[in-house]
Design an enzyme around this catalytic site. Structure first.
Site, PDB file in Angstrom:
ATOM      1  N   ASN A  98       0.852  -1.190   0.000  1.00 28.37           N
ATOM      2  CA  ASN A  98       0.000   0.000   0.000  1.00 28.37           C
ATOM      3  C   ASN A  98       0.884   1.234   0.000  1.00 28.37           C
ATOM      4  O   ASN A  98       1.670   1.440   0.912  1.00 28.37           O
ATOM      5  CB  ASN A  98      -0.896  -0.035   1.255  1.00 28.37           C
ATOM      6  CG  ASN A  98      -1.837   1.149   1.336  1.00 28.37           C
ATOM      7  OD1 ASN A  98      -1.850   2.013   0.477  1.00 28.37           O
ATOM      8  ND2 ASN A  98      -2.622   1.180   2.385  1.00 28.37           N
TER       9      ASN A  98
ATOM     10  N   LYS B  43      -0.115   4.249   0.315  1.00 27.15           N
ATOM     11  CA  LYS B  43      -0.751   5.291   1.123  1.00 27.15           C
ATOM     12  C   LYS B  43      -0.964   6.552   0.274  1.00 27.15           C
ATOM     13  O   LYS B  43      -1.224   6.466  -0.905  1.00 27.15           O
ATOM     14  CB  LYS B  43       0.061   5.575   2.378  1.00 27.15           C
ATOM     15  CG  LYS B  43       0.390   4.313   3.162  1.00 27.15           C
ATOM     16  CD  LYS B  43      -0.053   4.409   4.551  1.00 27.15           C
ATOM     17  CE  LYS B  43       0.196   3.107   5.267  1.00 27.15           C
ATOM     18  NZ  LYS B  43      -0.878   2.784   6.121  1.00 27.15           N
TER      19      LYS B  43
ATOM     20  N   HIS C  52      -9.237  -0.406   6.260  1.00 27.83           N
ATOM     21  CA  HIS C  52      -7.902  -0.081   6.740  1.00 27.83           C
ATOM     22  C   HIS C  52      -8.007   0.679   8.056  1.00 27.83           C
ATOM     23  O   HIS C  52      -8.922   1.464   8.273  1.00 27.83           O
ATOM     24  CB  HIS C  52      -7.150   0.753   5.694  1.00 27.83           C
ATOM     25  CG  HIS C  52      -5.691   0.852   5.980  1.00 27.83           C
ATOM     26  ND1 HIS C  52      -5.173   1.725   6.903  1.00 27.83           N
ATOM     27  CD2 HIS C  52      -4.641   0.164   5.480  1.00 27.83           C
ATOM     28  CE1 HIS C  52      -3.865   1.580   6.953  1.00 27.83           C
ATOM     29  NE2 HIS C  52      -3.515   0.633   6.097  1.00 27.83           N
TER      30      HIS C  52
ATOM     31  N   GLU D  74      -3.527  -6.424  10.162  1.00 23.85           N
ATOM     32  CA  GLU D  74      -2.572  -5.337  10.336  1.00 23.85           C
ATOM     33  C   GLU D  74      -2.607  -4.891  11.794  1.00 23.85           C
ATOM     34  O   GLU D  74      -3.566  -4.272  12.241  1.00 23.85           O
ATOM     35  CB  GLU D  74      -2.876  -4.167   9.399  1.00 23.85           C
ATOM     36  CG  GLU D  74      -4.303  -3.652   9.451  1.00 23.85           C
ATOM     37  CD  GLU D  74      -4.457  -2.244   8.870  1.00 23.85           C
ATOM     38  OE1 GLU D  74      -3.495  -1.669   8.382  1.00 23.85           O
ATOM     39  OE2 GLU D  74      -5.564  -1.736   8.956  1.00 23.85           O
TER      40      GLU D  74
END
Length: 196
Positions: free
Chosen positions: A17, A19, A103, A173
């Site tokens: 990712n 971001k 997320h 995560e």
């Protein structure tokens, strides 16, 4: 950062990712590195990268085909008067096969509840997207011994909305390890994977 998620009966899955980072020059460099990299076998591993929205078409067009692309989020329903959101239909229209949902930053900063994430997962799947669904606990939750309660609740909110997990990868995560300098050990991650 790379996230690794493993599901029973599924290939090994590696995702990156980006971001909210990058310029066109940086994107070109990252794509070159990815294209030059070696992947053992697509029969064993799936590789998915997730650049910011503005770079999705560019990255998709420039990456070699065995490296797939994911959006970092999508809206919970069909498009309309939702300024700044991107619909699952838009992503499907661009040929983007994956989307990351749930997320920790979306949960913490934007207040997305587990139920809302479950709705998003169900809608994205209904539009033909594959989903990387994120679950994870904060440092306070880990220290309180509630890791499994938290991730089970987050996963159950998705399970309440879907029945077919074929196109879903659960990405654990540990929120406490994002940008803190603390690192989750492989044993900690495997414990959560096994329990889920």
């Amino acid at each position: 950062p790379l996230a690794v998620a493993v599901a029973m009966g599924r290939k090994f899955f590696v995702g990156g990712n980006w971001k909210c980072n990058g310029t066109t020059d940086q994107v070109d460099k990252i794509v070159k590195i990815l294209n030059d990299g070696k992947i053992a076998s697509t029969d064993i591993v799936e590789v998915v990268v997730s650049p910011p929205y503005v770079f999705l078409p560019t990255v998709k067009d420039k990456l070699r085909p065995e490296i797939q692309v994911a959006a970092q989020n999508c809206w919970v329903k069909k498009g309309g008067a939702f300024t700044g959101e991107v619909s699952a239909e838009m992503l499907a229209n661009l040929g983007i096969p994956w989307v990351i949902l749930g997320h920790s930053e979306r949960r913490a900063l934007l207040g997305e509840s587990s139920e809302f994430v479950g709705d998003k997962v169900a809608y994205a799947l209904a539009q033909g997207l594959k989903v990387i669904a994120c679950v994870g606990e904060t440092l306070e939750q880990r220290e309180a011994g509630s890791t499994m309660t938290v991730v089970a609740e987050q996963t159950k909110a998705i399970a309440d909305k879907i029945t077919d997990w074929t196109n879903v990868v659960i990405a654990y995560e540990p929120v406490w390890a994002i940008g803190t300098g603390k690192v989750a050990t492989p044993a900690q991650a495997q414990e959560v994977h096994a329990n889920l």
